[in-house]
Each structure stands twice: as structure tokens, then as C-alpha cells.
Scaffold this active site. Sequence first.
Site, PDB file in Angstrom:
ATOM      1  N   ARG A  36       0.824  -1.219   0.000  1.00 31.20           N
ATOM      2  CA  ARG A  36       0.000   0.000   0.000  1.00 31.20           C
ATOM      3  C   ARG A  36       0.856   1.268   0.000  1.00 31.20           C
ATOM      4  NH1 ARG A  36      -5.041  -1.941   3.844  1.00 31.20           N
ATOM      5  NH2 ARG A  36      -6.172  -2.871   2.130  1.00 31.20           N
ATOM      6  N   LYS A 196     -18.847 -16.732   1.927  1.00 30.42           N
ATOM      7  CA  LYS A 196     -20.303 -16.775   2.033  1.00 30.42           C
ATOM      8  C   LYS A 196     -20.991 -16.181   0.822  1.00 30.42           C
ATOM      9  CE  LYS A 196     -20.527 -14.637   5.951  1.00 30.42           C
ATOM     10  NZ  LYS A 196     -21.203 -13.898   6.988  1.00 30.42           N
ATOM     11  N   GLY A 349     -10.436  -8.462  -0.611  1.00 34.80           N
ATOM     12  CA  GLY A 349      -9.256  -8.478   0.257  1.00 34.80           C
ATOM     13  C   GLY A 349      -8.527  -9.813   0.252  1.00 34.80           C
ATOM     14  N   GLY A 372     -12.859  -3.955   0.445  1.00 36.59           N
ATOM     15  CA  GLY A 372     -14.263  -3.554   0.557  1.00 36.59           C
ATOM     16  C   GLY A 372     -14.688  -2.603  -0.544  1.00 36.59           C
TER      17      GLY A 372
HETATM   18  P1  ADP Z   1     -12.679 -11.582  -0.489  1.00 36.47           P
HETATM   19  O1  ADP Z   1     -12.097 -10.946   0.745  1.00 36.47           O
HETATM   20  O2  ADP Z   1     -11.649 -11.767  -1.555  1.00 36.47           O
HETATM   21  O3  ADP Z   1     -13.912 -10.864  -0.965  1.00 36.47           O
HETATM   22  P2  ADP Z   1     -14.139 -13.495   1.069  1.00 36.47           P
HETATM   23  O4  ADP Z   1     -13.957 -12.616   2.246  1.00 36.47           O
HETATM   24  O5  ADP Z   1     -15.508 -13.615   0.525  1.00 36.47           O
HETATM   25  O6  ADP Z   1     -13.129 -13.076  -0.096  1.00 36.47           O
HETATM   26  O7  ADP Z   1     -13.686 -14.987   1.401  1.00 36.47           O
HETATM   27  C1  ADP Z   1     -12.408 -15.331   1.822  1.00 36.47           C
HETATM   28  C2  ADP Z   1     -12.458 -16.511   2.723  1.00 36.47           C
HETATM   29  O8  ADP Z   1     -13.200 -17.567   2.144  1.00 36.47           O
HETATM   30  C3  ADP Z   1     -11.086 -17.093   3.006  1.00 36.47           C
HETATM   31  O9  ADP Z   1     -10.765 -16.842   4.354  1.00 36.47           O
HETATM   32  C4  ADP Z   1     -11.241 -18.584   2.729  1.00 36.47           C
HETATM   33  O10 ADP Z   1     -10.653 -19.407   3.718  1.00 36.47           O
HETATM   34  C5  ADP Z   1     -12.741 -18.752   2.736  1.00 36.47           C
HETATM   35  N1  ADP Z   1     -13.156 -19.927   1.982  1.00 36.47           N
HETATM   36  C6  ADP Z   1     -12.905 -20.228   0.705  1.00 36.47           C
HETATM   37  N2  ADP Z   1     -13.386 -21.442   0.387  1.00 36.47           N
HETATM   38  C7  ADP Z   1     -13.964 -21.941   1.510  1.00 36.47           C
HETATM   39  C8  ADP Z   1     -14.625 -23.167   1.847  1.00 36.47           C
HETATM   40  N3  ADP Z   1     -14.804 -24.135   0.939  1.00 36.47           N
HETATM   41  N4  ADP Z   1     -15.089 -23.312   3.096  1.00 36.47           N
HETATM   42  C9  ADP Z   1     -14.910 -22.344   4.011  1.00 36.47           C
HETATM   43  N5  ADP Z   1     -14.293 -21.169   3.765  1.00 36.47           N
HETATM   44  C10 ADP Z   1     -13.823 -20.975   2.528  1.00 36.47           C
HETATM   45 MG    MG Z   2     -12.969 -10.750   2.649  1.00 37.73          MG
END
Ligand code: ADP
Ligand code: MG
Length: 401
Positions: A36, A196, A349, A372
Site C-alpha cells: 500500500r 459466504k 481483500g 471492501g
Molecule cells: P474476499 O475478501 O476476496 O472478498 P471473502 O472474504 O468472501 O473473499 O472470502 C475469503 C475466505 O473464504 C477465506 O478466508 C477462505 O478461507 C474462505 N473460503 C474459501 N473457500 C472456503 C470453503 N470451501 N469453506 C470455508 N471457507 C472458505
Molecule cells: Mg474478505
Amino acid sequence: MTKKTVRDINVSGKRVLVRVDFNVPLENGRITDDTRIRESLPTIKYLMEKKAKVILCSHLGRPKGPSDELRMAPVAGSLSHLLGAPVKTAHDCIGSEAERAVEGLRSGDILLLENLRFHPEEEQNDPDFARALASLADVFVNDAFGTAHRAHASTVGVTHYLPSVAGFLMEKELEFLDKALNNPVSPFAAIMGGAKISDKIPVLEYLLGRVDSFLIGGGMAATFLKAKHFPIGQSLVEEERLEFAADIIQRARQKETPFLLPVDLVIAKSSSPTSEFKTVLIDEVPEDWRIMDIGPKTVALFQNELRRCKTVIWNGPMGVFEFSTFAHGTRAIAQILADLDAITVVGGGSTAEAVVSMGLASRMTHVSTGGGASLRFMEGKPLPGVEALLDRRAPPVREGV
Ligand code: ADP
Ligand code: MG
């Protein structure tokens, strides 16, 4: 870009307040990733060259009032090292201490104010706090894309008191995300994953009708698989989202947009890095196991789809990539994107963190620095910190042409 940037104003000799995103990860007072800080260098160097008095401000962590662990001093040290120039600091971001520090600035000097979030008024977008911050400067430059989705005093409040424009990182982020999402070279695919489905509903909604295909992995795949009546064992499922999952699959079908779900999975007995694990087809998940990653057949399926794409946007890891056993799917997708002759944009993130940790960030067209904020952008929603900046004047209407 519809907003004015630092190129559009005269900054020479002026006091320029720059909101940067120096919210870097710290371990025992040491910066573990200076991405950053590096990303903010183009704006800072430009302002130095133009002989501005550069006043930087940022938040760091989530302090509840002043805290010695979250002072900006290590960031100032790192920035000074990267710039090869001294960086002054102040013990506060407003008030007499900050004012004195600003008075001491000569053209081309750099000052880093203390952590904005030592004052709760920052996140409350308090007008008095915003005015005090703005009073230090003549012009405001927002280069903190990572906080642009929040209306705080240093992102929105100050714009009521100062002419406000975007910095180069902000400009770069907006241009790449906007081009990929709103003006993509087709075929355009979205890879979605992460924990999720509920976090990603607005993104799925916004992308439906824009993308030519969806590729779904990660934890959220479980809810889609359950909606299609596959066994998902102990995987985290959002029961209240099953209806949405079935509905979006149906709507994608109506639009003839391929909606690719995993065909095989890596499953584990428990969610731990040392758990027993195996690879199975999607109709073979036992009752007491859980989905941790996509399998190799899914990677091949996704690769086949991605091969024809010219724009790919990726949000959400394919598995629990924090545990190396379950990082193969995420790593494989990152590698496929790295090798693809297409515009590849990574947002979110955790997804950005995965790509950076795998050493593949430079092989992507763009990896967003704002988790975010990039998600909000992918939802098609306005970012308050961007909205508040000055508009570029609309081109004059020429009559009689
Ligand atoms: P981003 O920050 O890129 O938007 P998210 O916050 O939605 O992504 O998700 C990231 C998290 O999703 C990671 O911590 C990862 O461990 C979790 N994750 C990915 N696949 C699975 C899974 N099959 N079961 C549980 N958690 C998962
Ligand atoms: Mg995230």
C-alpha cells in the site's frame, strides 16, 4: 474518468492534504507488506516534483483512541526509505501540534500526520474534525481507494472545505475496475468464491446480464450445490440463501449465461490444516465431511471456459487457501489467469492477498488494493469518497455541428 485528478489543479507551493491508505499489516511494530505504501508513491512523487507541501494522512488498524502500537512512525520510516527523502511526522493529525508541523514545511517537503483513527470523530465523519483537518491545507487529494466506500471525515468530510481531486492510485483503480466491469472486451467471465454467498449477492446480481459466464468455487459453492440437491456434508450452508441460489441459477439459464459449479471437490474431516482429506466427485461428499477446495476436474473445467475469455474478473478464493493443503484450487486459478491473454482484474481483500502471496500479482492486469471498496464497486454502487470529488467539466455542447 469523470473526476478531476491531481493533474487538473495547480499544486505548486500549495499545502496539499493527501488521504492515503497506509493501513498496512504490522507484526510487533514491523510492516509485513508495504504494497500500500508503494502504491501511493506515484502521487507523492508527483506532488514533490511540483513543489507542493505534502501533508499525508491515513488510518492504521482499529485503535480505540491513541495507542502507541498504532502510531504512524514505522510507516514514515518505510516511506522515507522508499522515497529516499525525509518524511516528517506529527504527534497528532489536527490541532496545534499538526499546525506547527505544517507551518514548518517548505515546498517539496513531506509530512505524515498521526493515525486519523486516534480520533473517533474520523469514522463519525464529524464536521468539526473534518474542518480542523481541512484547515491544514489549501487542496485535498484522495488517493485512498481502499477507504473510498466509507464516508469518513478524511474521505468525505474534508471535501466540503477544500477543492478535492483524485490521486493517481485512485484514478488507476477506478479506470481498471470501470473498464473491466462496464466496458469489457468479451467474452467476459466472473470467477466468484470466498466464504459466504450472502456477502456476494449484490455482486452476483450486478454481474448477471453483464458477464458471459460465471465460475463458482469457494465456500459459497456449497449453498449452490445444496440448492441443486447435492450432498454437502458438514459444509457451511446458508439455508436462508438456498432460494436465492436456485433463483440466480435459473435466471442465468434464462439468459443463456453458463453458470459453472464445481464437478469435484477436496473435502476434509475437519476445518484444520492437518485434517484428513480426499478428492471426490460432487455427489460423493459423506455426511461427516466438509468442502475445503475445488478439485482438479473443476480446475480443468474452469480452465477450458477461461481459455476463450478476453476479460476476467475474480473475487473470492476457491478454497480455504490459508491452509496449504486446500490452496491448490486458488493457486491453479491464479496461475491460469496469470497465463491468460486477457484483461484480468482481481478484487476482494482475501483474493488479492492470495494472489500477492502466490507471487502472481504482477502477472494480472490489475489487483485492487481496496478489498471492501472493490467489492462495492463490483456491486455497481457509488463510492462516497469518489462521489465527493470535483467533476471534470462536461465537454461544451457545440451548436450547429
Ligand atoms: P474476499 O475478501 O476476496 O472478498 P471473502 O472474504 O468472501 O473473499 O472470502 C475469503 C475466505 O473464504 C477465506 O478466508 C477462505 O478461507 C474462505 N473460503 C474459501 N473457500 C472456503 C470453503 N470451501 N469453506 C470455508 N471457507 C472458505
Ligand atoms: Mg474478505
